[in-house]
Write a protein that holds these residues in place. Structure first.
Motif, mmCIF file in Angstrom:
data_model
loop_
_atom_site.group_PDB
_atom_site.id
_atom_site.type_symbol
_atom_site.label_atom_id
_atom_site.label_comp_id
_atom_site.label_asym_id
_atom_site.label_seq_id
_atom_site.Cartn_x
_atom_site.Cartn_y
_atom_site.Cartn_z
ATOM 1 N N GLY A 1 0.829 -1.199 -0.169
ATOM 2 C CA GLY A 1 -0.101 0.109 -0.035
ATOM 3 C C GLY A 1 0.836 1.168 -0.294
ATOM 4 N N GLY A 2 2.040 1.285 -0.790
ATOM 5 C CA GLY A 2 2.655 2.485 -0.890
ATOM 6 C C GLY A 2 2.131 3.317 -2.187
ATOM 7 N N HIS B 1 6.412 3.467 4.503
ATOM 8 C CA HIS B 1 7.756 2.825 4.526
ATOM 9 C C HIS B 1 8.516 4.351 3.475
ATOM 10 C CE1 HIS B 1 7.962 -0.093 7.514
ATOM 11 N NE2 HIS B 1 7.090 -0.727 6.864
ATOM 12 N N GLN B 2 8.770 3.404 2.457
ATOM 13 C CA GLN B 2 9.514 4.411 1.259
ATOM 14 C C GLN B 2 8.723 5.720 1.276
ATOM 15 O OE1 GLN B 2 12.426 2.606 -1.425
ATOM 16 N NE2 GLN B 2 10.896 1.018 -1.639
ATOM 17 N N TYR C 1 3.670 13.330 -0.386
ATOM 18 C CA TYR C 1 3.466 12.160 -0.964
ATOM 19 C C TYR C 1 2.249 11.518 -0.166
ATOM 20 C CZ TYR C 1 6.211 13.050 -5.063
ATOM 21 O OH TYR C 1 6.992 13.393 -6.147
ATOM 22 N N LYS C 2 2.146 11.436 0.964
ATOM 23 C CA LYS C 2 1.529 10.761 1.847
ATOM 24 C C LYS C 2 -0.037 11.338 1.459
ATOM 25 C CE LYS C 2 3.780 9.530 6.177
ATOM 26 N NZ LYS C 2 3.728 9.536 7.719
ATOM 27 N N ASN D 1 2.961 -7.386 -7.372
ATOM 28 C CA ASN D 1 3.737 -7.402 -6.160
ATOM 29 C C ASN D 1 4.299 -6.126 -6.182
ATOM 30 O OD1 ASN D 1 5.737 -7.403 -4.485
ATOM 31 N ND2 ASN D 1 6.966 -9.169 -5.696
ATOM 32 N N CYS D 2 4.017 -5.034 -5.331
ATOM 33 C CA CYS D 2 4.515 -3.768 -4.994
ATOM 34 C C CYS D 2 4.717 -3.399 -3.673
ATOM 35 C CB CYS D 2 3.482 -2.500 -5.382
ATOM 36 S SG CYS D 2 2.834 -2.700 -7.101
ATOM 37 N N ALA D 3 5.702 -4.649 -3.233
ATOM 38 C CA ALA D 3 5.992 -5.011 -1.912
ATOM 39 C C ALA D 3 7.269 -3.885 -1.224
ATOM 40 C CB ALA D 3 6.134 -6.253 -1.262
ATOM 41 N N GLY D 4 7.920 -3.373 -2.293
ATOM 42 C CA GLY D 4 8.881 -2.245 -1.943
ATOM 43 C C GLY D 4 10.130 -2.936 -1.258
ATOM 44 N N LEU D 5 10.260 -2.776 -0.244
ATOM 45 C CA LEU D 5 11.421 -3.192 0.762
ATOM 46 C C LEU D 5 11.296 -4.891 1.031
ATOM 47 C CD1 LEU D 5 11.492 -0.515 3.655
ATOM 48 C CD2 LEU D 5 13.741 -1.258 2.168
ATOM 49 N N HIS D 6 10.405 -5.225 0.414
ATOM 50 C CA HIS D 6 9.962 -6.897 0.492
ATOM 51 C C HIS D 6 9.684 -7.514 -0.663
ATOM 52 C CE1 HIS D 6 10.476 -6.702 5.038
ATOM 53 N NE2 HIS D 6 9.945 -5.696 5.032
ATOM 54 N N SER D 7 10.082 -6.680 -1.726
ATOM 55 C CA SER D 7 9.505 -7.042 -3.109
ATOM 56 C C SER D 7 10.064 -8.481 -3.548
ATOM 57 C CB SER D 7 9.475 -5.943 -4.320
ATOM 58 O OG SER D 7 10.928 -5.561 -4.123
ATOM 59 N N ASP D 8 11.594 -8.613 -3.434
ATOM 60 C CA ASP D 8 12.071 -9.697 -3.574
ATOM 61 C C ASP D 8 11.725 -10.956 -3.022
ATOM 62 O OD1 ASP D 8 13.339 -8.786 -1.288
ATOM 63 O OD2 ASP D 8 15.217 -9.383 -1.868
ATOM 64 N N ARG D 9 11.271 -10.886 -1.841
ATOM 65 C CA ARG D 9 10.785 -11.997 -1.044
ATOM 66 C C ARG D 9 9.488 -12.323 -1.584
ATOM 67 N NH1 ARG D 9 12.661 -9.713 4.913
ATOM 68 N NH2 ARG D 9 15.149 -10.410 4.665
ATOM 69 N N ILE D 10 8.813 -11.406 -1.749
ATOM 70 C CA ILE D 10 7.464 -11.743 -2.279
ATOM 71 C C ILE D 10 7.432 -12.554 -3.732
ATOM 72 C CG2 ILE D 10 5.183 -10.834 -3.249
ATOM 73 C CD1 ILE D 10 5.257 -10.603 -0.105
ATOM 74 N N ALA D 11 8.169 -11.975 -4.547
ATOM 75 C CA ALA D 11 8.635 -12.789 -5.694
ATOM 76 C C ALA D 11 8.984 -14.280 -5.575
ATOM 77 C CB ALA D 11 9.744 -12.048 -6.681
ATOM 78 N N LYS D 12 9.844 -14.298 -4.489
ATOM 79 C CA LYS D 12 10.145 -15.811 -4.214
ATOM 80 C C LYS D 12 9.143 -16.518 -3.694
ATOM 81 C CE LYS D 12 15.327 -14.837 -3.527
ATOM 82 N NZ LYS D 12 16.385 -14.612 -2.953
ATOM 83 N N LEU D 13 8.110 -16.128 -3.073
ATOM 84 C CA LEU D 13 6.965 -16.748 -2.561
ATOM 85 C C LEU D 13 6.177 -17.314 -3.749
ATOM 86 C CD1 LEU D 13 5.555 -14.871 0.567
ATOM 87 C CD2 LEU D 13 7.031 -16.781 0.557
ATOM 88 N N ALA D 14 6.080 -16.538 -4.799
ATOM 89 C CA ALA D 14 5.392 -16.751 -5.996
ATOM 90 C C ALA D 14 6.222 -17.543 -6.918
ATOM 91 C CB ALA D 14 5.175 -15.508 -6.998
#
Length: 403
Positions: A9-10, A41-42, A147-148, A197-210
């Motif tokens: 939700g960024g 976060h970002q 940006y918020k 997947n728009c998970a930012g700081l955790h985007s690589d981990r979400i990709a691996k879950l997929a």
């Protein structure tokens, strides 16, 4: 059953949600965010700059999306009455050795179709009276915004169009189930035809879950800032940047007047020992171990050892930080500065030690993964959202509106 679930939700996740609503007005769309608020976060910790796109390689996604995004962001803010200002900025050379790099940056601005102008030291001081330099560039399209507030409007528009938002919802597992995917979360399971997947700081981990390998790992870099005391804000009228080192991936410490008229100075760039580590003492064993055992990190560290050491010194020495700022504004003193919030940049790093220097968008089976979207992603968010949705294979069960 959802047609689309967006993880994150960024500002990129929310802009993608809006773009989906535009293209698939009848779709059932869900945005999930693991935190208790959006843009946590970002997005919520960035500098608030509407970037021009001057720094980026001509023809790259960053150059194209940032140039177009700066225009569409201003138009969006005007349409929805969000506070913003197109104040422009100056990029200055503080010594003769920097002048060739300044000239190269000017030429890059022209190549990227950005309104730029060479200006003399005297012309720089007409804009920023307290700057010391030997030459400068005026970049007219740079602006400032919160940006918020932009994200709040994105979320409001998604909900007005029938989309759903769920906070405090963390993805634990992704399971393929025929043509659908099931997201197991701490708030129950969600079935969808397509995952973004728009998970930012955790985007690589979400990709691996997929079950995808993004060929890069997110390495977190903390940017630390100081703020000018209110009585010293007169030292900065707009935004003041140094000439960046083209071999180093960060822009150097600079001055930014924010939309609330506060003035931030920074950031430096140091490795964070936690992906969401906003303080020097923040530490997470898993995050630290992933970085320290990653060959790409050591190759990067070796390549930029001198610059990295200087960034660490600035992190722990206010005097060193101040000296960097005094190269731009000699009047600034340590007593003029107070610490303010830090941000963490999710930077994708390849195994060979090279930083992914463009936005990285990977397609999977019934999924798209945004695995590198640091700055200028906020500026570019409307364009990134449209580009992501354009990559989605035609959903035969949904009527689409293609502009």
């Amino acid at each position: 059953m959802y047609d689309f679930v967006i993880i994150g939700g960024g500002i990129v996740g929310l802009s993608t949600g809006m773009a989906l609503c535009d293209r698939y007005p009848d779709a059932k769309i869900l945005v999930i965010e693991k935190e208790s608020q959006l843009a946590f976060h970002q997005t919520g910790n960035n500098s608030g700059v509407i970037h021009s796109g001057i720094y980026y390689k001509p023809g790259s996604f960053k150059a194209q999306f940032c140039r177009d995004g700066s225009r569409s962001m201003v138009e969006f803010c005007q349409k929805h009455q969000i506070d913003h200002e197109v104040c422009g900025k100056v990029i200055v050379a503080t010594n003769e050795q920097e002048l060739p790099r300044l000239e190269n940056l000017y030429k890059r601005g022209l190549e990227n179709d950005i309104a730029v102008k060479r200006i003399s030291p005297e012309e720089v001081r007409e804009i920023e009276p307290h700057v010391s330099c030997v030459g400068g560039i005026r970049v007219f399209s740079t602006g400032i915004v919160n940006y918020k507030q932009v994200c709040q409007k994105y979320a409001e528009l998604i909900q007005q169009r029938g989309g759903e938002l769920r906070l405090n919802t963390k993805v634990l597992k992704i399971i393929s189930q025929g043509k659908n995917q099931v997201l197991e979360t701490n708030q129950g399971n969600f079935t969808t035809r397509f995952v973004i997947n728009c998970a930012g700081l955790h985007s690589d981990r979400i990709a691996k879950l997929a079950k995808l390998n993004p060929q890069a790992k997110i390495v977190p870099f903390r940017g630390e800032y100081y703020e000018l005391k209110p009585e010293k804000r007169y030292l900065v009228k707009t935004l003041i940047y140094p000439v960046p080192n083209p071999d180093f991936p960060f822009l150097g410490v600079h001055f930014t007047r924010m939309i609330d008229n506060s003035v931030h100075a920074g950031p430096n760039a140091v490795l964070s020992l936690k992906r969401e580590g906003y303080h020097k003492t923040d530490f997470d064993l898993r995050d630290f171990a992933e970085v320290i055992t990653y060959p790409g990190f050591w190759k990067l560290a070796a390549k930029h050892a001198d610059e990295g050491i200087q960034e660490i010194i600035r992190s722990f020495s206010k005097a060193a930080f101040v000296r960097s700022l005094q190269a731009l504004i000699p009047e600034v003193q340590a007593d003029d500065l107070i610490p303010t919030h830090a941000g963490v940049r999710a930077q994708a790093l390849m195994n060979n030690g090279s930083l992914v220097d463009d936005f990285l968008i990977i397609q999977g089976d019934n999924s798209i993964h945004v695995c590198n979207a640091p700055s200028p992603a906020a500026t570019s968010s409307l364009e990134i959202g449209k580009a992501i949705v354009a990559k989605i294979p035609q959903q035969s069960h949904l009527p689409s509106l293609v502009a």
